[in-house]
Design an enzyme around this catalytic site. Structure first.
Site, short mmCIF file in Angstrom:
data_model
loop_
_atom_site.label_atom_id
_atom_site.label_comp_id
_atom_site.label_asym_id
_atom_site.label_seq_id
_atom_site.Cartn_x
_atom_site.Cartn_y
_atom_site.Cartn_z
CB CYS A 271 -0.98 -0.01 1.17
SG CYS A 271 -0.21 -0.02 2.81
CG HIS A 330 -4.75 0.79 3.57
ND1 HIS A 330 -3.95 0.12 2.68
CD2 HIS A 330 -5.73 1.37 2.81
CE1 HIS A 330 -4.42 0.27 1.46
NE2 HIS A 330 -5.49 1.03 1.51
CG ASP A 353 -6.47 2.82 -1.31
OD1 ASP A 353 -5.33 2.58 -1.74
OD2 ASP A 353 -6.94 2.28 -0.30
#
Length: 650
Positions: A271, A330, A353
């Protein structure tokens, strides 16, 4: 015609100087400029513009004005509208004399970017301090680890080199930055390899005036789940076919490798790598962008705003058969923009994202979701707001799993998810907590009200008719005859035994308001994975306690280095869990402690004054805290404007 290129931002003037082989006659020489971008430019699509000389600029439209004539030379100011399509343009000039002969000449090319300095642009950010941070800053920090053990991971975004000017033999414009060689071309190469472009190139290019559209395309293209995206994700532990995500410390090497190999995904990313590369691309395109880390981040695939976690009687955390997880942390992006597609009040930071988690409109991308909409629980607003809302607001329910099914609720945590949401502080290398931008204070009236509003929108009537929710509402699992806590007796150090203490205290409950109780406490330690799972147990211990009413006991626990030394992941996180069974009632209690073991720190010392064009000596120190020698070590150095590419030393 020079080979240097001009890079300008839309809504910005630039000056063109033309030299002719005869004096220019304004009354008889008619000039028309043609600017084109994309594979099949059309005025109807906004990818082609024709405009003639005017005395003054014509509003927010392509124009050529403020011209001066000096014998055989001609200077004119060209203006690009603040809503123009971004991309690489060709600029031509058509010269005609009345109804007679006309000729067309190619003047050159230029690149047009979003302009956060222009009040007419949808990415306008009215603060020079913020623009220097979120557009011009070419390094930063990604925050990783655990909510109680946050690590600042340095990252070289590398979109810019040191200050300079862009110019060509026919353009003249001072710009206070210089783009890293070829990175800006790679950014547009990313757009041109998207599925949207491959399906309909003309339509795709025509939509590149909309920042929302461009952000969604980039979000999908940073990962490679659907297309020839930049990075391939890998959350396992075998990186032998590529590079471990932990070995990257900058975006430029990743982008160049992807481009040099014809769009083959670079192996591997997680991530923070996805988000850092997207930050480079978006800043390069002119969109104010920052990286955001969310600790204890929910991955709520079924959209019920509840994440279930399971432990067995021996305190071992069990694999979750559902896709729902709680990641230790995250990382995603925020981009600054006006949201004309939403009701008023939802402009500003938008969450995006690029990590492939779920599909949005058929592709693995996420956002932009208004951060204000997330905070207010307006989960019906585009894009992917319910998913991001759950990442920071879902509840955690912990179960005791026995005889093949969940038997008993051990805990219901309404505030364990979405903590210490962090980004780099403006103008500083410190961390800034921005949790209040995403949610009201945990447990406050506003926070619970927003949670219920979002729940009703996401779940409808089924949320209020659940036997499970009735069980949670009874709070019976909280009425226990003892309080248990785990503490570290000394600072944990990698390579050393870990010493903990169990603190147990007898308190009154409805079933046994007074008198002694007997506890059997089974402990288990497991390596904690980034995505919320665990490895097999690396240590177990059982403790038997007798507690009189009001009595407190501290029981030492020793976790030897030999038990965990070669069993942790790169994250170096251990979860110690304990299940205490009350013999008098048969009920169970849970106690948890997460431990972070940071690897040895690197220190960098510069012993001399840095001078442009002169070699600079740097001293790097690492202290081995283990009782054994380290071998097969590699050090990788990278620095924007300091090092060309990367330097690796074994």
């Amino acid at each position: 015609m020079g080979l240097k290129r001009l890079i300008v931002r839309r809504g910005q003037l630039f000056v063109l100087r033309l030299n002719f082989n005869r004096p220019f006659q304004f009354q008889t020489d008619h000039i028309t400029f043609v600017a084109e971008t994309g594979p099949a430019p059309m005025e109807l699509l906004g990818t082609r513009a024709t405009f003639s000389l005017t005395q003054a600029r014509q509003g927010n439209a392509w124009s050529a004005s403020d011209f001066t004539i000096d014998s055989n030379s001609f200077s004119v100011s060209l203006f690009t509208p603040a809503n123009a399509v971004i991309g690489s343009y060709t600029l031509k000039i058509e010269i005609s004399q009345g109804q007679g002969h006309s000729s067309t000449h190619l003047l050159g090319t230029f690149i047009l970017l979003f302009n956060p300095w222009s009040a007419e642009d949808d990415v306008y950010l009215p603060s020079e301090v913020l623009l220097q941070e979120y557009i011009m800053m070419d390094y930063g920090f990604v925050y990783k680890g655990h909510e109680r053990f946050i690590t600042a991971w340095p990252w070289n975004y590398g979109q810019l080199q040191n200050s300079g000017h862009f110019y060509s033999s026919f353009f003249s414009l001072a710009i206070t930055c210089k783009f890293e060689e070829d990175v800006i071309d790679i950014c547009f190469e990313i757009l041109n390899k998207s599925l949207y472009f491959l399906k309909n190139p003309s339509k795709d290019c025509s939509q590149r005036n909309e920042v929302v559209y461009v952000c969604r395309v980039v979000s999908a293209m940073i990962n490679s789940n659907d297309d020839s995206g930049v990075l391939q994700g890998n959350w396992g532990e075998d990186y032998s076919m590529g590079v471990s995500p932990l070995e990257w410390n900058g975006s430029v090497a990743i982008l160049r490798q992807w481009s040099a190999r014809g769009g083959q995904p670079v192996k591997y990313g997680q991530c923070w790598v996805f988000a850092a590369v997207m930050c480079t691309v978006m800043r390069c395109l002119g969109v104010p962008t920052r990286i955001v880390s969310n600790f204890c981040s929910a991955h709520n695939m079924d959209g019920n705003l509840t994440i279930d976690t399971y432990y067995d009687q021996n305190a071992e955390m069990l694999p979750n058969q559902k896709q729902d997880k709680i990641w230790n942390f995250h990382v995603w992006n925020e981009c600054w923009m006006i949201r004309k597609d939403l009701p008023p009040g939802y402009n500003g930071w938008q969450a995006l994202d690029p990590t492939p988690q779920q599909t949005s409109s058929g592709l693995f991308c996420c956002g932009p979701a208004s951060v204000k909409a997330i905070k207010e629980g307006e989960v019906h607003l585009a894009y992917d707001t319910p998913f991001v809302y759950a990442e920071v607001n879902a509840d955690e329910v912990i179960w005791l799993f026995r005889d093949g099914q969940a038997q008993e609720i051990l805990a219901h945590n309404t505030s364990s998810i979405g903590n210490v949401i962090s980004t780099k502080m403006v103008g500083s290398d410190q961390r800034q907590d921005i949790t209040s931008s995403y949610k009201y204070p945990e447990g406050s009236t506003e926070e619970r009200s927003v949670f219920m509003k979002a729940s009703q929108k996401m779940l409808g009537p089924r949320r209020t008719s659940s036997a499970f929710l009735d069980l949670l509402g009874s709070r019976g699992f909280q009425d226990q005859p003892a309080q248990l806590q785990l503490h570290l007796a000394r600072t944990p150090e990698w390579g050393q035994d870990l010493l903990l203490k169990l603190h147990a205290r007898r308190v009154a409950d409805r079933a046994h308001p007074q008198g002694p109780i007997r506890l059997v406490v089974r402990f288990c330690a497991q390596a904690l994975l980034h995505k919320g799972g665990t490895r097999e147990p690396l240590w177990r211990q059982t403790v038997y306690l007798n507690l009189d009413f009001g009595e407190e006991i501290q029981w030492p626990l020793l976790l030897p280095f030999n038990n965990y030394g070669n069993k942790l992941t790169d994250e170096k996180l251990i979860r110690v869990s304990g299940i205490a069974k009350v013999e008098e009632t048969g009920r169970s209690m849970l106690v948890l402690k997460d431990i972070s073991l940071e690897p040895p720190h690197l220190s960098i010392e510069v012993s001399e004054r840095a001078e442009v064009g002169k070699a600079l000596g740097v001293h790097i120190t690492l202290t081995n805290t283990l009782m054994v020698a380290l071998s097969n070590c590699m050090m990788v150095l990278e620095g924007s404007g300091l090092i060309n590419g990367q330097i690796s030393n074994e």
